[in-house]
Design an enzyme around this catalytic site. Structure first.
Site, PDB file in Angstrom:
ATOM      1  N   GLN A 285      -0.640   2.184   9.912  1.00 18.32           N
ATOM      2  CA  GLN A 285      -1.095   0.915   9.346  1.00 18.32           C
ATOM      3  C   GLN A 285      -0.824  -0.236  10.314  1.00 18.32           C
ATOM      4  OE1 GLN A 285      -2.738   0.530   6.363  1.00 18.32           O
ATOM      5  NE2 GLN A 285      -3.010  -1.601   6.956  1.00 18.32           N
TER       6      GLN A 285
ATOM      7  N   LYS B 201      -4.222   3.680  -0.362  1.00 19.92           N
ATOM      8  CA  LYS B 201      -4.650   4.859   0.407  1.00 19.92           C
ATOM      9  C   LYS B 201      -3.938   6.115  -0.079  1.00 19.92           C
ATOM     10  CE  LYS B 201      -5.759   2.063   4.440  1.00 19.92           C
ATOM     11  NZ  LYS B 201      -5.277   1.476   5.701  1.00 19.92           N
TER      12      LYS B 201
ATOM     13  N   ASP C 138      -8.872   7.143  11.655  1.00 19.52           N
ATOM     14  CA  ASP C 138      -9.270   5.733  11.769  1.00 19.52           C
ATOM     15  C   ASP C 138     -10.375   5.553  12.811  1.00 19.52           C
ATOM     16  OD1 ASP C 138      -8.239   3.895   9.990  1.00 19.52           O
ATOM     17  OD2 ASP C 138      -6.357   3.617  11.073  1.00 19.52           O
TER      18      ASP C 138
END
Length: 299
Positions: free
Chosen positions: A97, A53, A120
Site C-alpha cells: 500500500q 481490499k 498492481d
C-alpha cells in the site's frame, strides 16, 4: 442526458465472477488464490483501503494475508517480507500500500515484487508487457483496467477507429490507459499540462478519459456530443452549502455540464472508484490461473 455508467454495479459483477471462478478453481483441486497486502504506517486513508481490499479478498474466497507494520519499519525489513512472500507458493498477489514512509524507497520496493505476483501492475516487466501488447500475461494497473472494462460495457471490446483522448500522463493511470486503448485499436492522444488548446483536442474524442487530479477541469463544452466520458479523478472540495467546514467529492470533469453532451459518463463517486478493488481481485485470480497452468479468465 448521458447514460450514467454505474461502476458500483459493474464492480459487483466482477467480484461475483471472481468468487464463482475461485470456487471452480478449488473444485478442480487447485489452491485458492492468495493475496498478501502490506501496509507500513498509520495513514488513515491507507488503513481504510487496506481493510476494504482484505474484506473483498475474503468475500471472493481467497487466502488473505495482511502485514501491518509500524512506520519506523526499516527498508531491509520490508524487503525481507517481500522476499518471503515472493517465495510463498500460497501467495499469488502482493500489494504494498502506497504511500510508504519517506525513509523507504517505494520504487525499489515495487521492483522487488515478483512480476508474476505484481497484481498492481507497477513492475517494469508488466509495464513493458502492456506497452508491447502482451496482454495475456501482463498485469495491468487496476484503475485503468477498471476504466477499460467500463468503456467496453458501453462501446464493446473492439474500439477500432474511435478517437480517444487521455488527459493525464501518470504511470499509474494515464500511460497504461493509453496503451489499453491502443490495444483495442483506438487512435490515441495523451494530453497534459503542456498541451496546446486542450479544449479543442478534447472535443475530438469519442472516448475522453480524465485523470489529471484537478477538480472539474474538463468543462461541458470540451465534450464531443455522444462521447463516452471516463472520470478517474476524485477530489474533495469545500461544500459550504452543506454547512461550515463541510466538503464533497467531485471528479476531474464538471459532471452536470458534461452529462448534457456525453453519450455516457461515469459519476464521482460511484464510477471508476469501485472498479479498482474489483480489478485487484481479478488480477489476483488471473495470477492463480497462470500459476496453475491455466488460461487466465477474461472479464
Amino acid at each position: 442526458m448521458a447514460e450514467v455508467i454505474d461502476g458500483k454495479s459493474v464492480a459487483e459483477d466482477v467480484v461475483r465472477t471472481v468468487k464463482t471462478l475461485t470456487a471452480e478453481l478449488v473444485a478442480k483441486g487447485k489452491a485458492k488464490p492468495g493475496l498478501a497486502v502490506v501496509i507500513v504506517g498509520e495513514d488513515p486513508a491507507s488503513q481504510v483501503y487496506v481493510a476494504s481490499k482484505s474484506r473483498t479478498a475474503k468475500e471472493c474466497g481467497f487466502h488473505s494475508v495482511q502485514h501491518t507494520l509500524p512506520a519506523e519499519t526499516s527498508e531491509p525489513a520490508l524487503l525481507k517480507i517481500i522476499g518471503d512472500l515472493n517465495a510463498d507458493p500460497a501467495i499469488n498477489g502482493i500489494l504494498v500500500q502506497l504511500p510508504l514512509p519517506a525513509h523507504i524507497d517505494a520504487g525499489k520496493i515495487i521492483q522487488t515484487i515478483a512480476p508474476e505476483k505484481d497484481v498492481d501492475g507497477f513492475h517494469f516487466i508488466n509495464v513493458g508487457k502492456l506497452g508491447t501488447g502482451e496482454l495475456e500475461t501482463a498485469f495491468v494497473p487496476c484503475t485503468p483496467a477498471g476504466s477499460m472494462l467500463l468503456i467496453e460495457r458501453v462501446r464493446g471490446k473492439d474500439l477500432s477507429g474511435l478517437n480517444a483522448v487521455v488527459v493525464g500522463r501518470s504511470n499509474i493511470v494515464g500511460k497504461p490507459m493509453a496503451n489499453l486503448l491502443l490495444a483495442a485499436n483506438c487512435t490515441v492522444t495523451i494530453a497534459h499540462s503542456r498541451t496546446r488548446d486542450l479544449p479543442a483536442l478534447a472535443r475530438t474524442a469519442d472516448i475522453l478519459v480524465a485523470a489529471v487530479g484537478r477538480p472539474e477541469m474538463i468543462r461541458g463544452d470540451w465534450v464531443k456530443p455522444g462521447a463516452t466520458v471516463i472520470d478517474v479523478g476524485i477530489n474533495r472540495i469545500p461544500a459550504p452549502e452543506k454547512g461550515e467546514g463541510k466538503s464533497r467529492l467531485v471528479g476531474d470533469v464538471a459532471y452536470a455540464e458534461a452529462a448534457k453532451a456525453a453519450g455516457a459518463i461515469t459519476p464521482v463517486p460511484g464510477g471508476v472508484g469501485p472498479m479498482t478493488i474489483a480489478m485487484l481481485m481479478a488480477n489476483t485470480l488471473a495470477s492463480a490461473y497462470l500459476a496453475a497452468g491455466l488460461k487466465r479468465p477474461s472479464f
